[in-house]
Design an enzyme around this catalytic site. Sequence first.
Site, short mmCIF file in Angstrom:
data_model
loop_
_atom_site.label_atom_id
_atom_site.label_comp_id
_atom_site.label_asym_id
_atom_site.label_seq_id
_atom_site.Cartn_x
_atom_site.Cartn_y
_atom_site.Cartn_z
N MET A 237 -4.24 -6.95 -6.91
CA MET A 237 -3.75 -8.01 -7.80
C MET A 237 -4.88 -8.95 -8.26
O MET A 237 -4.71 -10.16 -8.27
CB MET A 237 -2.63 -8.79 -7.11
CG MET A 237 -1.45 -7.93 -6.71
SD MET A 237 -0.67 -7.01 -8.08
CE MET A 237 0.31 -8.30 -8.82
N LYS A 238 -6.01 -8.37 -8.63
CA LYS A 238 -7.11 -9.18 -9.15
C LYS A 238 -7.66 -8.50 -10.42
O LYS A 238 -7.71 -7.28 -10.50
CB LYS A 238 -8.26 -9.26 -8.14
CG LYS A 238 -8.00 -10.14 -6.95
CD LYS A 238 -8.20 -11.60 -7.27
CE LYS A 238 -7.98 -12.49 -6.07
NZ LYS A 238 -6.66 -12.38 -5.43
N ILE A 239 -8.09 -9.35 -11.35
CA ILE A 239 -8.78 -8.85 -12.55
C ILE A 239 -10.26 -8.78 -12.20
O ILE A 239 -10.85 -9.80 -11.82
CB ILE A 239 -8.58 -9.82 -13.74
CG1 ILE A 239 -7.09 -10.08 -14.00
CG2 ILE A 239 -9.28 -9.30 -14.99
CD1 ILE A 239 -6.30 -8.93 -14.52
N VAL A 240 -10.85 -7.60 -12.34
CA VAL A 240 -12.29 -7.51 -12.04
C VAL A 240 -13.10 -8.02 -13.23
O VAL A 240 -12.58 -8.19 -14.33
CB VAL A 240 -12.71 -6.07 -11.66
CG1 VAL A 240 -11.93 -5.57 -10.45
CG2 VAL A 240 -12.57 -5.13 -12.84
N HIS B 231 0.49 0.18 -13.08
CA HIS B 231 1.17 -1.06 -13.47
C HIS B 231 2.68 -0.80 -13.55
O HIS B 231 3.10 0.21 -14.12
CB HIS B 231 0.63 -1.53 -14.83
CG HIS B 231 1.26 -2.80 -15.29
ND1 HIS B 231 0.97 -4.02 -14.73
CD2 HIS B 231 2.22 -3.03 -16.22
CE1 HIS B 231 1.70 -4.96 -15.31
NE2 HIS B 231 2.47 -4.38 -16.21
N GLY C 265 0.79 -1.24 0.00
CA GLY C 265 0.00 0.00 0.00
C GLY C 265 0.82 1.28 0.00
O GLY C 265 0.35 2.32 0.47
N THR C 266 2.04 1.24 -0.57
CA THR C 266 2.82 2.48 -0.58
C THR C 266 2.24 3.49 -1.57
O THR C 266 2.40 4.70 -1.38
CB THR C 266 4.32 2.24 -0.88
OG1 THR C 266 4.46 1.74 -2.20
CG2 THR C 266 4.93 1.28 0.12
N ASN D 81 -5.80 2.03 -12.93
CA ASN D 81 -4.85 1.07 -12.37
C ASN D 81 -3.44 1.59 -12.58
O ASN D 81 -3.17 2.31 -13.54
CB ASN D 81 -5.00 -0.27 -13.12
CG ASN D 81 -4.00 -1.31 -12.66
OD1 ASN D 81 -3.82 -1.54 -11.46
ND2 ASN D 81 -3.31 -1.95 -13.60
#
Length: 218
Positions: free
Chosen positions: A101-104, A120, A21-22, A118
């Site tokens: 780290m999930k694809i919605v 990346h 969470g930085t 997002n």
Amino acid sequence: MASPPPSTAPARLVVLVSGSGTNLQALLDAIGDDPEGFGAQIVAVGADRSGIAGLERAERAGLPTFVCRVKDHATREEWDAALAAETAGYHPDLVVSAGFMKIVGKEFLARFGGRFINTHPALLPSFPGAHGVRDALAYGVKVTGCTVHFVDDGVDTGPIIAQGVVEVTEEDTAEGEAALHERIKEIERKLLVEAVRRLARDGYRIEGRKVHLGHVGE
Ligand code: GAR
């Protein structure tokens, strides 16, 4: 597709995290106690797992949090609908995936498409997916970096908002993925903060693959 015209009220952000969470912290620090000046406020932080530093950062900041785990749902679709419902409960103007780290799925995109961004750790469209830093190193690129983009129904394929470049040096070996990722994250945190600030404060327009910041309606 255009965002609503900027109003004087700070935009409402829901931030989704999966790890340290930085990037969330960078947003919290930039907003500080002046959401009006920044143009946005974080109204909640969501995660796909519990026990992560990202959630602790949110709690320390006094923010509401929620956890929506895939394994607590019968199907991926049900998880996606639950995540969408939890997020919608906070009425966000923008949703920020900051190391989520999930694809919605379809339901989430139906509700938040065009206002879900997002970050990346690679220069898209190169090296999408969960191992952007490792894949760029293995390929032998001389520069890599980070990309802030809108999320569409592909994997890291949506319209690009901003990119930052980081040089890969002789010292960056395959074993040094973490060190390179750290250098990328130094740039990434600033890029994300600036992108959110501009989207929230100045408005934006998405035309095909192009994102235009500011001047909504022109
Ligand atoms: C960031 O580098 C982000 O780009 C990456 O996870 C890190 C999260 O760091 N995301 C992905 O790789 C998504 N494919 P943080 O938890 O310290 O903000």
